[in-house]
Design a protein around this motif. Structure first.
Motif, short mmCIF file in Angstrom:
data_model
loop_
_atom_site.label_atom_id
_atom_site.label_comp_id
_atom_site.label_asym_id
_atom_site.label_seq_id
_atom_site.Cartn_x
_atom_site.Cartn_y
_atom_site.Cartn_z
N PRO A 10 0.79 -1.23 0.00
CA PRO A 10 0.00 0.00 0.00
C PRO A 10 0.83 1.29 0.00
O PRO A 10 0.51 2.23 -0.73
CB PRO A 10 -0.83 -0.09 1.29
CG PRO A 10 -0.73 -1.49 1.74
CD PRO A 10 0.45 -2.13 1.10
N VAL B 284 2.34 1.78 -3.51
CA VAL B 284 1.31 2.16 -4.48
C VAL B 284 0.92 3.62 -4.27
O VAL B 284 0.78 4.40 -5.22
CB VAL B 284 0.07 1.22 -4.35
CG1 VAL B 284 -1.15 1.79 -5.06
CG2 VAL B 284 0.42 -0.16 -4.90
N GLU B 285 0.82 4.00 -3.00
CA GLU B 285 0.48 5.39 -2.65
C GLU B 285 1.51 6.36 -3.24
O GLU B 285 1.16 7.37 -3.85
CB GLU B 285 0.45 5.50 -1.11
CG GLU B 285 -0.03 6.83 -0.55
CD GLU B 285 -1.49 7.11 -0.87
OE1 GLU B 285 -2.26 6.16 -1.09
OE2 GLU B 285 -1.85 8.32 -0.92
N VAL C 297 1.22 6.53 -7.10
CA VAL C 297 0.03 7.26 -7.56
C VAL C 297 0.20 8.76 -7.30
O VAL C 297 -0.13 9.59 -8.16
CB VAL C 297 -1.25 6.70 -6.88
CG1 VAL C 297 -2.46 7.57 -7.22
CG2 VAL C 297 -1.51 5.26 -7.30
N LYS C 298 0.75 9.11 -6.15
CA LYS C 298 0.96 10.53 -5.84
C LYS C 298 1.95 11.17 -6.81
O LYS C 298 1.75 12.29 -7.28
CB LYS C 298 1.49 10.68 -4.40
CG LYS C 298 0.39 10.52 -3.38
CD LYS C 298 0.63 11.41 -2.16
CE LYS C 298 -0.61 11.45 -1.29
NZ LYS C 298 -0.37 10.84 0.02
N THR D 220 -1.54 -6.13 -5.45
CA THR D 220 -1.09 -4.80 -5.88
C THR D 220 -2.08 -4.23 -6.90
O THR D 220 -2.43 -3.04 -6.86
CB THR D 220 0.33 -4.89 -6.50
OG1 THR D 220 1.14 -5.63 -5.59
CG2 THR D 220 0.92 -3.53 -6.73
N LEU E 207 -5.08 -2.87 -5.15
CA LEU E 207 -4.79 -1.58 -4.50
C LEU E 207 -4.91 -0.45 -5.52
O LEU E 207 -5.46 0.63 -5.24
CB LEU E 207 -3.38 -1.57 -3.91
CG LEU E 207 -3.14 -2.40 -2.65
CD1 LEU E 207 -1.65 -2.53 -2.36
CD2 LEU E 207 -3.86 -1.78 -1.45
N LEU E 208 -4.42 -0.70 -6.71
CA LEU E 208 -4.48 0.32 -7.77
C LEU E 208 -5.93 0.60 -8.18
O LEU E 208 -6.33 1.76 -8.32
CB LEU E 208 -3.68 -0.14 -9.00
CG LEU E 208 -2.16 -0.16 -8.86
CD1 LEU E 208 -1.53 -0.89 -10.03
CD2 LEU E 208 -1.61 1.27 -8.77
N HIS F 191 -8.62 0.25 -6.52
CA HIS F 191 -9.41 0.89 -5.46
C HIS F 191 -8.94 2.30 -5.13
O HIS F 191 -9.62 3.02 -4.41
CB HIS F 191 -9.35 0.04 -4.17
CG HIS F 191 -10.23 -1.17 -4.24
ND1 HIS F 191 -9.75 -2.44 -3.99
CD2 HIS F 191 -11.53 -1.32 -4.53
CE1 HIS F 191 -10.74 -3.32 -4.13
NE2 HIS F 191 -11.83 -2.65 -4.45
N HIS F 192 -7.77 2.69 -5.60
CA HIS F 192 -7.18 3.96 -5.15
C HIS F 192 -8.05 5.15 -5.59
O HIS F 192 -8.36 5.30 -6.78
CB HIS F 192 -5.76 4.12 -5.70
CG HIS F 192 -4.98 5.13 -4.94
ND1 HIS F 192 -5.25 6.49 -5.00
CD2 HIS F 192 -3.96 5.00 -4.07
CE1 HIS F 192 -4.42 7.14 -4.22
NE2 HIS F 192 -3.62 6.26 -3.64
#
Ligand SMILES: NC(=O)C1=CN([C@@H]2O[C@H](COP(=O)(O)OP(=O)(O)OC[C@H]3O[C@@H](n4cnc5c(N)ncnc54)[C@H](O)[C@@H]3O)[C@@H](O)[C@H]2O)C=CC1
Ligand SMILES: C[N+](C)(C)CCCC(=O)O
Length: 513
Positions: free
Chosen positions: A67, A70-71, A74-75, A234, A237-238, A240-241
């Motif tokens: 997580p 991935v965070e 994405v940021k 993974t 996670l993407l 759902h982000h």
């Protein structure tokens, strides 16, 4: 060393004991990429081995991103999107053309690494890499053409539309065309002003990061194209982000359904490129040699691991004997072996379990009454370094019926099922009797018949007198359970952008209140 651009291996963190040949490449650098560079994994305890299909040896470790990673990716992507989306299309085009140029320059090196990680023949991998840079070049060309519309309204008022990006797009790839899939998804996304976080298949994690490095070298803002490694966890996670605006997926139908469900929670648009069980229809008036070549192209590219393969080959009864004789002769002549050798035309399947699954389909077919005309056996090349590789001989199955498992299910291996037919009407009905609808093909010399059949086939792509060619200018995607949305072609701009309408009042507000 025989590789002219040996410098690239150091840039890409790839270490070789000698010039890349089967069984020698070592992949050392981290495989995830964001913030403008490769990133060391946080939790190496979760490392999974990645195999070289031609030898069965461990090529490297794939460490899934959790997580926090991935965070970060994405940021980073979001920050880059804010800059990139403000550029004019022509400015984005210039950077993308530079990326295409670098890929072209490093094509042979990238193709080699793709072969070592995926197992397909070098001849095919070179084509895949060419298609990748062509795709980036094509969308660079379209970037400057993105525009809106001006609409005149009463009293001098007017409206106009703006074609705007979506934001951070996620690409989730399969293992059969690792580098090409990353290009097919990123090129239209970037051309429209989006950023991308791409997750390759855990079985083929090696080349996506090469694309990330090339985009960075070409001058995209830091974080514009990122690679996170991992599998289902993974990927979910993407999906759902909350900062992810869109998901484009290539893979199996069951996973595609999950992607759609997860994306639905955030009302995110999805593009799904899923599997197929495509029909190839060969009429008795076909030019037989071309039809046979078409059947081979429809079944044996990438060891048969191709979603749009025409694996149900319907042959009009009158020409069945000649067709079978010729197709078997040519199938037996396919050189299977070391995928890095220029003479090889079929390499190794992606993994041991997948090879066993494909061989299982052949055993099942035999039990159900199919006749193996050639191939369908595990293959051990004479070269000792290939003894542990996942090779098999390409297979032609005769005596097939529509209700057999090999005719109904996607095998994703070098297995062609041949079925006789009598009339056009009958064959169209049988060809369409599947839940899939990715592609279809027809061979005939009768022009009217060719177009009539193409009209009546339920498939996203219909090939007439050829099969499995996919120029980047041409839209590609499925009907029915093979998915929706398109990749390639002009239309894909629609799937990576949204339309804003701006309404301009030139007079006074006429209020009803
Ligand atoms: N249409 C096509 O081009 C392809 C079809 N296939 C078919 O699928 C079969 C299985 O192959 P797989 O690689 O296991 O396909 P898959 O559909 O499970 O995986 C494709 C991608 O989705 C990711 N993924 C898996 N579960 C996920 C989840 N819950 N959330 C988000 N991402 C997820 C995987 O990590 C991979 O990157 C093959 O044998 C073949 O029949 C496989 C690859 C490509
Ligand atoms: C390149 N082509 C058309 C043979 C296959 C591309 C679709 C796939 O990912 O399987």
């Amino acid at each position: 060393c025989c590789c002219p651009s040996s410098g690239i291996s150091l840039v890409l963190g790839l270490h070789r004991r000698s010039c890349a040949s089967t069984g020698t490449l070592e992949v050392k650098g981290p495989l995830s990429f964001w913030g403008g560079g490769r990133v060391n994994p946080l939790d190496t305890k979760k490392a999974e081995p990645v195999y070289e299909p031609a030898t069965g040896r461990v090529l490297c470790d794939m460490v899934p991103c959790g997580p926090d990673e991935v965070e970060q990716a994405v940021k980073n992507a979001h920050a880059a999107y804010l800059k990139w989306s403000k550029l004019a299309g022509m400015e984005r085009a210039r950077v993308m053309l530079e990326a295409a140029r670098i890929i072209r320059e490093q094509r042979d090196e990238i193709a080699k690494v793709e072969v070592i990680n995926n197992g397909k023949s070098i001849t095919e991998a070179r084509v895949d890499i060419d298609v990748a840079w062509q795709c980036i070049e094509y969308y660079a060309g379209l970037a400057g053409t993105l525009s809106g519309q001006h609409i005149q309204l009463p009293g001098g008022s007017f409206a106009y539309t703006r074609r705007e990006p979506l934001g951070v797009c996620v690409g989730i790839g399969a293992w059969n065309y690792p580098f090409q899939i990353a290009a097919w998804k990123s090129a239209p996304a970037l051309a429209c002003g989006n950023a991308m976080v791409f997750k390759p298949s855990p079985m083929t994690p090696v080349t996506a990061v090469m694309l990330a490095e090339i985009y960075a070298q070409a001058g995209v803002p830091e974080g514009l194209f990122n690679v996170v490694q991992g599998g289902a966890e993974t990927g979910s996670l993407l999906c759902h982000h909350p900062m992810v605006a869109k998901v484009s997926f290539t893979g199996s139908v069951p996973t595609g359904k999950k992607i759609m469900e997860m994306s639905a929670k955030g009302v995110k648009p999805v593009t799904l490129e899923l599997g197929g069980k495509s029909p190839l229809i060969i009429f008795k008036d076909s030019e037989l040699e071309n039809a046979v070549k078409g059947a081979l192209m429809a079944n044996f590219l990438s060891q048969g691991e191709v979603c749009c393969n025409g694996t149900r080959v319907f042959v009009q009864r009158e020409i069945m004997p000649q067709f079978l004789e010729e197709v078997v002769k040519r199938t037996k002549a396919i050189p299977v072996g070391d995928p890095l050798l220029d003479g090889t035309r079929m390499g190794a399947l992606i993994s041991r379990p997948h090879l066993e699954r494909v061989l299982g389909f052949i055993s099942e077919a035999k039990k159900q009454g199919a006749k193996v005309l050639c191939g369908g056996e595990p293959f051990v090349p004479s070269d000792s370094k290939l003894k542990g590789g996942y090779f098999m001989t390409p297979c032609v199955l005769d005596n097939c019926r529509d209700d057999m498992t090999c005719v109904k299910e996607e095998i994703f291996g070098p297995v062609m099922s041949v079925l006789p037919f009598d009339t056009e009407e009958e064959v169209i009905e049988r060809a369409n009797n599947t839940t899939f609808g990715l592609a279809a093909g027809v061979f005939t010399r009768d022009v009217a018949r060719a177009h009539r059949v193409a009209e009546n086939l339920q498939a996203g792509t219909c090939f007439i007198n050829n099969y499995n060619i996919s120029p980047v200018e041409v839209p590609f995607g499925g009907y029915k359970m093979s998915g929706f949305g398109r990749e390639n072609g002009q239309v894909t701009i629609e799937y990576y952008s949204q339309l804003k309408t701006v309404v301009v009042e030139m007079g006074d507000v006429e209020s009803l209140f």
